[in-house]
Design a protein around this motif. Structure first.
Motif, PDB file in Angstrom:
ATOM      1  N   ARG A 190      -1.113   0.422  -7.499  1.00 37.00           N
ATOM      2  CA  ARG A 190      -1.575  -0.286  -8.697  1.00 37.00           C
ATOM      3  C   ARG A 190      -0.690   0.092  -9.884  1.00 37.00           C
ATOM      4  NH1 ARG A 190      -5.228   3.221  -6.001  1.00 37.00           N
ATOM      5  NH2 ARG A 190      -6.646   3.617  -7.712  1.00 37.00           N
TER       6      ARG A 190
ATOM      7  N   ALA B  98      -3.572   4.100  -0.134  1.00 34.53           N
ATOM      8  CA  ALA B  98      -4.307   3.253  -1.065  1.00 34.53           C
ATOM      9  C   ALA B  98      -3.406   2.138  -1.563  1.00 34.53           C
ATOM     10  CB  ALA B  98      -4.797   4.076  -2.253  1.00 34.53           C
TER      11      ALA B  98
ATOM     12  N   LYS C 201       0.860  -1.177   0.000  1.00 35.48           N
ATOM     13  CA  LYS C 201       0.000   0.000   0.000  1.00 35.48           C
ATOM     14  C   LYS C 201       0.895   1.225   0.000  1.00 35.48           C
ATOM     15  CE  LYS C 201      -4.256  -1.672   1.958  1.00 35.48           C
ATOM     16  NZ  LYS C 201      -5.270  -0.830   1.356  1.00 35.48           N
ATOM     17  N   LYS C 202       0.342   2.370  -0.376  1.00 36.28           N
ATOM     18  CA  LYS C 202       1.107   3.611  -0.309  1.00 36.28           C
ATOM     19  C   LYS C 202       1.514   3.890   1.127  1.00 36.28           C
ATOM     20  CE  LYS C 202      -1.039   6.134  -4.091  1.00 36.28           C
ATOM     21  NZ  LYS C 202      -1.843   7.296  -4.476  1.00 36.28           N
ATOM     22  N   ALA C 203       2.679   4.480   1.278  1.00 33.37           N
ATOM     23  CA  ALA C 203       3.121   4.929   2.597  1.00 33.37           C
ATOM     24  C   ALA C 203       2.338   6.195   2.957  1.00 33.37           C
ATOM     25  CB  ALA C 203       4.607   5.214   2.569  1.00 33.37           C
ATOM     26  N   GLY C 204       2.431   6.596   4.218  1.00 30.55           N
ATOM     27  CA  GLY C 204       1.723   7.807   4.622  1.00 30.55           C
ATOM     28  C   GLY C 204       2.591   8.678   5.497  1.00 30.55           C
TER      29      GLY C 204
ATOM     30  N   SER D 144       5.169  12.201  -9.579  1.00 27.74           N
ATOM     31  CA  SER D 144       4.432  10.937  -9.547  1.00 27.74           C
ATOM     32  C   SER D 144       3.468  10.862 -10.736  1.00 27.74           C
ATOM     33  CB  SER D 144       3.677  10.806  -8.226  1.00 27.74           C
ATOM     34  OG  SER D 144       2.965   9.594  -8.188  1.00 27.74           O
TER      35      SER D 144
ATOM     36  N   LYS E  89      -0.571   8.581   7.981  1.00 27.33           N
ATOM     37  CA  LYS E  89      -1.648   8.504   7.011  1.00 27.33           C
ATOM     38  C   LYS E  89      -1.752   7.095   6.445  1.00 27.33           C
ATOM     39  CE  LYS E  89      -1.507  13.219   5.237  1.00 27.33           C
ATOM     40  NZ  LYS E  89      -1.228  14.046   4.048  1.00 27.33           N
TER      41      LYS E  89
ATOM     42  N   ASN F 296       3.905   2.924 -10.443  1.00 35.66           N
ATOM     43  CA  ASN F 296       2.908   2.253  -9.616  1.00 35.66           C
ATOM     44  C   ASN F 296       1.669   3.092  -9.369  1.00 35.66           C
ATOM     45  OD1 ASN F 296       4.654   0.173  -9.612  1.00 35.66           O
ATOM     46  ND2 ASN F 296       5.244   0.321  -7.465  1.00 35.66           N
TER      47      ASN F 296
ATOM     48  N   GLU G 287       6.507   7.116  -2.524  1.00 35.81           N
ATOM     49  CA  GLU G 287       5.119   6.683  -2.310  1.00 35.81           C
ATOM     50  C   GLU G 287       5.013   5.305  -1.680  1.00 35.81           C
ATOM     51  OE1 GLU G 287       2.424   9.329  -5.328  1.00 35.81           O
ATOM     52  OE2 GLU G 287       2.100   7.173  -5.230  1.00 35.81           O
ATOM     53  N   ASP G 288       5.927   4.412  -1.990  1.00 32.83           N
ATOM     54  CA  ASP G 288       5.789   3.069  -1.398  1.00 32.83           C
ATOM     55  C   ASP G 288       6.599   2.926  -0.106  1.00 32.83           C
ATOM     56  OD1 ASP G 288       8.434   2.418  -2.076  1.00 32.83           O
ATOM     57  OD2 ASP G 288       7.886   1.123  -3.741  1.00 32.83           O
TER      58      ASP G 288
ATOM     59  N   HIS H 290      11.845   7.024   2.796  1.00 36.20           N
ATOM     60  CA  HIS H 290      11.047   7.778   3.762  1.00 36.20           C
ATOM     61  C   HIS H 290      11.747   9.095   4.077  1.00 36.20           C
ATOM     62  CE1 HIS H 290       8.405   8.836   6.968  1.00 36.20           C
ATOM     63  NE2 HIS H 290       9.458   9.067   7.723  1.00 36.20           N
TER      64      HIS H 290
END
Lengths: 516, 516
Positions: B43, B40, A36-39, A355, B37, A361, A160-161, A165
């Motif tokens: 993909r 999603a 899932k995307k990191a946050g 992005s 956060k 992705n 994003e992944d 970080h």
């Protein structure tokens, strides 16, 4: 050390200290994302709290930056950037050490980073580009961990992944209000798009805007908005305006460039993709700009209009847009004054994040819409692999940029390159460093003719029918060697100083320390 | 069942089946976020893959929607929306059950949801609003799990922190291209801002655009862009244009509304916040619009300009903007035709997401910039708590909207309410359902005078000095009861049919099933 051979035949260690396990490159589109995307860290700011902080040092204190953390920057200030050096000097003064510097790219103006490496302030670098003299020094092995090179899309993916970080990002803001709403459209340091910064602002745990142009609230459009920015620091200058964007580009008169461009233009118009609604990206080099000039004439002649220009945007693309020949522009980075002016006034000159531009992705990076992309090369090998990162002496220089991303995204990727540079052949048996895999390269245009990747028999058929001057890659290489002689092999040690990621996070090549 | 008494004196169960543990409300700004956060699902879409899918059913199949999952929608189509019903009918036909329906809000047009609840297709609802007849039925206890009511900011927070995970979102798109770039600016179903949808598009694991207006690529501006959209389905109609945006609002002649408005206006101009650069939000009711009218006259008279209007945007705010009296508009939702027209042509009429608008867990939600907000109320109690969710008979109706968010964000929150409605007093001992805590309410303006929350002695001093007609909350309540008599208490069972979250995710009240 144990090695795996990757899909372009390079030996990739299984593990590198300071990096971890290395996944060998498996071919384009081979690795599907499963995470899932990191946050970013959630933050709350009560109404009364002010965002404007008196000094950079105070803002860094508030951010909680500590030894071992990762900081980031965008490179929209290009070679005029003052923020990377300013922040590193402050961090050094504060006694913080062991920092990973992860900007979207670095330029020649970042020479002072060398000192911060030597003093232990910076122990890791992750970047799309590295230029002299920093690149030379890293090639000599001064950095504790190997430098990690990623494409623009690969970096956006990594952020994003969660692979990259960012603890604290420092965003040079050509215009910014007290809440942190910023854009690159006005002010003495106007740079146009803030495309790279958009990713960092969204995913960093703490966001510091550094501006030399505090404007009244609300500053719109907000390329990066108040919901992402924690602190605003006002400084005298974020950069040297003369070096931020280059002036208007001039037409090349170089006959070699014009020959390359003519070959690329011929390939484009006979490719089957040159039709209404086509999507185009090109660079800012002489040959690239000449292609656009030929293209414009042909579009007018045939009555063909493009739907979109993507990428680093230059004056000639703005001209196509303003002439009604190209419906829209997707701009991650404004390359010149014309582009920086246009993004502020043309609503369909559209600012996109790195992005949006190239992250593999997502369900729709812009590079996947490309029909044509014009790309450069330092070396190309007989497997069509391209090197855009190490010089003929094996030293790190230049940048991967969007090369990997657009090459695979475009229906027809075109490498524009002279057959030789300073009596060194460009087409070789094995490139020093594989940056873009041959699998993603469709056409090579030199000043001595056109080479099509045998994977693209469809293009070979079309070009042959059109009577274009085609050569095989081996013919082209022999021609080069006949003119220049075979270059001597560079000698490397076994020490790995750099890791080149493919856009999906796998490793396409490593860069070794040169023997002195 | 074990209970905790929360900060507004309500008994909150420790645990509710179908929801989990309940954190009692602890006061405004009391809970600081500690998580990161949510993200999603990543993909990847290879270049050749088409996004346009022939039928909704096929797109749902591709999305992987299964029993027990959560789906979402935006409510920019308001009472003209056709997409919720269309999707639920398709899901029902496909035999999928046990779905949680989590739109940004629901209206009277969503009556068919009742049938899907009764057949077991829908077993949970999470929404900002619920109207008759669906609200009546839920108050009778037809839904398996209690309905969860969140403010606009609370919903954005819940999506962003992962409390509300959306598996598949279905986004009604007034204009959309083949890549999923969409906005609400053109087409027969144009609705203006897509502010609520922006959050869902970013955080849902699968995004389906449902459009009745497929336009050529690239569709700009892309309120939601191609990097978020997985599939595009073209349908005949996404809604009834007549019910999507209301026509131009007309001036109220209602003397009661004018009295309320005059009191609010007096309070504003004597508050100390009425000065150059002030920030304002108001609703679409008669009294609210009258306040804006008085305000405009005073702004011209005193030569004062506002920097920003926020919220659901209406014609009178567009008028202020176009007259140069309000520098910019932040628009999460365009309330009328004037607003929908303006957002397409005025660059500083700026589309913002629901998170930008009101999410408490970011460093800068727009509501925190408010000087003034004009809000409504169904009931207000002597602790200044406000009910905007249950009718005088205890039945669920209406919506929390941005009430909680703006009340605490604004320097001065003003509740506009008549002293009584249909001979029922508005000011009571205890509101049926606490939606906004009294702690966040500053001023109440009725047709019988002004009440200031005793917490705001600063405002009491200013208003007293200006000679305004002030009453205490108890005086106002007694006045109401003298005119109407004391209302009979509503009888409830112990069964909990609804949970009202405060914007930080704690529980401010529960709604019980009414005794029939």
């Amino acid at each position: 050390m144990k090695y795996n051979v990757n899909a372009v035949g390079r030996e990739i260690p299984e593990y590198i200290e300071g990096f971890g396990e290395l996944v060998p490159f498996k071919g384009v589109d081979a690795i599907k994302p499963e995470k899932k995307k990191a946050g970013a860290k959630l933050r709350m700011r009560v109404q009364q709290e002010k965002k404007i902080i008196e000094t950079l040092e105070e803002a860094i204190k508030k951010s909680g930056l500590k030894d071992g953390m990762t900081i980031s920057f965008h490179h929209h200030m290009r070679n005029g950037d003052a923020v990377v050096n300013m922040v590193l000097d402050t961090i050094a003064k504060m006694g913080i050490k062991d920092i990973t510097l992860a900007p979207s790219s670095l330029g020649t103006c970042h020479e002072p980073v060398i000192g911060h490496i030597k003093s232990g302030v910076v122990t890791g670098i992750q970047s799309s580009g590295l230029r002299s003299p920093l690149g030379d020094e890293i090639s000599k092995g001064i950095l504790k961990k190997p430098v990690v090179i990623r494409s623009h899309g690969g970096r956006a993916r990594a952020v994003e992944d969660g692979e990259l970080h960012i603890d604290v990002t420092f965003l040079a803001a050509p215009s910014c209000d007290e809440m942190g709403n910023m854009n690159g459209r006005t002010g003495k340091s106007a740079c146009g798009s803030l495309g790279y910064a958009k990713v960092d602002a969204q995913y960093a745990d703490y966001v510091i805007a550094v501006t030399d142009n505090l404007v009244s609230f609300p500053n719109l459009p907000a390329s990066i908005d108040q919901t992402m920015v924690d602190a605003v620091v006002v400084v005298e200058s974020i950069g040297d305006p003369k070096k931020i964007v280059s002036g208007a580009v001039r037409e090349t008169k170089n006959p070699r460039d014009l020959l390359i461009a003519k070959n690329a233009f011929d390939a484009m118009i006979h490719s089957g993709y040159f039709k209404d609604g086509f999507v185009y990206q090109t660079g800012a080099g002489g040959a690239s700009l000449a292609v656009t000039k030929y293209l414009k004439e042909e579009m007018i002649k045939q009555g063909i209009k493009a739907s979109l220009g993507i990428g680093g945007i230059t004056g000639p693309l703005v001209d196509l847009h303003e002439q009604g020949l190209m419906d829209a522009l997707f701009d991650t980075q404004s390359f010149d004054l014309d582009a920086a002016r246009s993004i502020a006034v043309n609503p369909k000159h559209y600012e996109i994040s790195a992005s949006f531009y190239a992250n593999p992705n997502t369900p729709g990076p812009a590079v996947n819409n490309l029909d044509f992309v014009m790309l450069g090369a330092l070396e190309i090998d007989t497997d069509f692999n391209v090197n855009v990162m190490t010089k003929s002496n094996g030293v790190i220089n230049e940048a991967v940029g969007g090369h990997q991303d657009t090459a695979v995204g475009a229906k027809m990727s075109v490498i524009l390159a002279p057959l030789m540079r300073a009596r060194i052949p460009i087409i070789v048996d094995k490139v020093t460093t594989v940056c873009t895999p041959g699998e993603a390269v469709d056409v090579i245009c030199t000043d001595y003719g056109i080479v099509v990747n045998p994977r693209r028999q469809d293009l070979i058929d079309r070009f042959t029918k059109a009577g274009l001057n085609l050569k095989t890659i081996h013919e082209m290489k022999e021609l080069a060697e006949k003119l220049t002689g075979k270059p001597e092999a560079i000698e490397f040690t076994d020490e790995i100083v750099g890791i080149v990621e493919y856009r999906d996070g796998s490793i396409i090549d490593v860069i070794k320390k040169i023997k002195e």
